[in-house]
Design a protein around this motif. Structure first.
Motif, mmCIF file in Angstrom:
data_model
loop_
_atom_site.group_PDB
_atom_site.id
_atom_site.type_symbol
_atom_site.label_atom_id
_atom_site.label_comp_id
_atom_site.label_asym_id
_atom_site.label_seq_id
_atom_site.Cartn_x
_atom_site.Cartn_y
_atom_site.Cartn_z
ATOM 1 N N ARG A 21 18.508 -1.096 -7.662
ATOM 2 C CA ARG A 21 17.344 -2.499 -8.989
ATOM 3 C C ARG A 21 18.274 -2.471 -10.314
ATOM 4 O O ARG A 21 19.762 -0.352 -10.232
ATOM 5 C CB ARG A 21 16.901 -0.450 -9.297
ATOM 6 N N ARG A 22 17.886 -3.298 -11.203
ATOM 7 C CA ARG A 22 19.038 -3.106 -12.537
ATOM 8 C C ARG A 22 19.637 -2.037 -13.158
ATOM 9 O O ARG A 22 17.963 -0.976 -13.883
ATOM 10 C CB ARG A 22 18.085 -4.544 -13.210
ATOM 11 N N SER A 23 20.139 -1.445 -13.856
ATOM 12 C CA SER A 23 20.395 0.175 -14.537
ATOM 13 C C SER A 23 20.729 -0.796 -16.029
ATOM 14 O O SER A 23 21.420 -2.235 -15.581
ATOM 15 C CB SER A 23 21.089 0.773 -14.076
ATOM 16 N N LEU A 95 14.900 -7.168 -20.393
ATOM 17 C CA LEU A 95 15.829 -7.263 -18.924
ATOM 18 C C LEU A 95 15.606 -6.126 -18.031
ATOM 19 O O LEU A 95 15.982 -6.260 -17.296
ATOM 20 C CB LEU A 95 16.800 -6.545 -19.743
ATOM 21 N N LYS A 96 14.537 -5.103 -18.673
ATOM 22 C CA LYS A 96 14.121 -4.061 -17.297
ATOM 23 C C LYS A 96 12.809 -4.382 -16.546
ATOM 24 O O LYS A 96 13.143 -3.974 -15.396
ATOM 25 C CB LYS A 96 13.937 -2.771 -17.771
ATOM 26 N N GLU A 97 12.150 -4.951 -17.117
ATOM 27 C CA GLU A 97 10.926 -4.948 -16.552
ATOM 28 C C GLU A 97 10.833 -6.676 -15.896
ATOM 29 O O GLU A 97 9.831 -6.818 -15.585
ATOM 30 C CB GLU A 97 9.828 -5.805 -17.706
ATOM 31 N N PRO A 99 13.411 -8.706 -14.107
ATOM 32 C CA PRO A 99 14.490 -8.474 -14.046
ATOM 33 C C PRO A 99 14.766 -10.002 -12.969
ATOM 34 O O PRO A 99 15.938 -10.381 -12.662
ATOM 35 C CB PRO A 99 15.465 -7.715 -12.983
ATOM 36 N N ASP A 100 13.970 -10.397 -12.344
ATOM 37 C CA ASP A 100 14.098 -12.116 -11.660
ATOM 38 C C ASP A 100 14.696 -13.026 -13.527
ATOM 39 O O ASP A 100 14.229 -14.520 -12.761
ATOM 40 C CB ASP A 100 13.004 -12.184 -10.324
ATOM 41 N N PRO A 124 19.508 -13.354 -12.343
ATOM 42 C CA PRO A 124 18.125 -11.971 -11.530
ATOM 43 C C PRO A 124 19.601 -11.403 -11.180
ATOM 44 O O PRO A 124 19.773 -10.526 -10.535
ATOM 45 C CB PRO A 124 17.822 -12.877 -10.911
ATOM 46 N N THR A 127 22.935 -6.729 -12.454
ATOM 47 C CA THR A 127 22.289 -4.998 -11.246
ATOM 48 C C THR A 127 22.740 -4.234 -12.108
ATOM 49 O O THR A 127 22.125 -3.233 -12.458
ATOM 50 C CB THR A 127 23.339 -4.905 -10.119
#
Length: 210
Positions: A21-23, A95-97, A99-100, A124, A127
């Motif tokens: 998931r994106r960090s 950016l967190k909510e 990611p697409d 998207p 990562t």
């Protein structure tokens, strides 16, 4: 507090980039500590090794120079209230909510001494976001929200004399006289540096650069 050497820090950044998931990784420290250069080098190495990483400096949220002059804040540029902190928080939240989405962020141009909107695109496939700036660990609103959005935040340290020397040189490079550069380094900049140094205990780790 944990101290990371560059190799251990790189391995931890890889973990963040590959967790599924994106960090968001924050790099903070006092003015001229080397956080921008370190963040750039870390991002470049991660990308060269095949990771999808974007670098988003907090400096893109400087208030416009014309606004600072209008408000009488030009001489304290770099203090917490000379940034659009809520805008920066909103970017991190998005950016967190989302990611697409393709998300655009501003970039600060030191030559112009101003920010340029929608200069950095985050697709998207990214990562890991690396963000760097002075107030990522500041405990006053809106900055206090930033810490809750960072998966990790590292505090960069260098010897104080080296940091001061770099800062004076930077001010001279961008047009200040030697006297003005010295006054700014040990005046407004030093005040900001003390604010930032007080936030170090909230970091996940310290990276000591020479």
């Amino acid at each position: 507090m944990e101290i990371l050497d560059p190799a251990a820090a790189y391995d931890r950044a890889v973990d963040l980039a590959t967790r599924g998931r994106r960090s968001i990784l924050g790099i903070t420290g006092a003015p001229a500590a080397g956080k921008s250069t370190y963040a750039e080098q870390l991002t470049a190495k991660l990308i060269a090794d095949g990771h999808r990483v974007a670098l988003l400096p907090m400096d893109g949220y400087h208030l416009a120079q014309s606004v600072l002059e209008e408000l009488g804040l030009a001489e304290v540029k770099g203090a917490p209230h000379t940034f659009d902190g809520y805008g920066f928080v909103a970017l991190l939240e998005r950016l967190k909510e989302a990611p697409d989405e393709l998300i655009w962020a501003p970039r600060f141009d030191r030559g112009l001494e101003d920010s340029i909107a929608a200069s950095i695109g985050v697709g998207p496939d990214v990562t890991l976001i690396v963000t760097e700036g002075n107030y990522l660990l500041f405990d006053q609103m809106p900055w206090a929200t930033v810490r809750t959005l960072l998966d990790q935040c590292w505090y960069v340290e260098v010897p104080e004399q080296l940091r001061h020397d770099r800062l004076e040189a930077r001010h001279r490079r961008y047009g200040r006289s030697p006297e003005e550069a010295h006054a700014r380094t040990y005046g407004t900049d030093e005040h900001n540096a003390r604010l930032i140094a007080a936030t170090a205990p909230a970091a996940d780790a310290v990276i000591q650069l020479s």
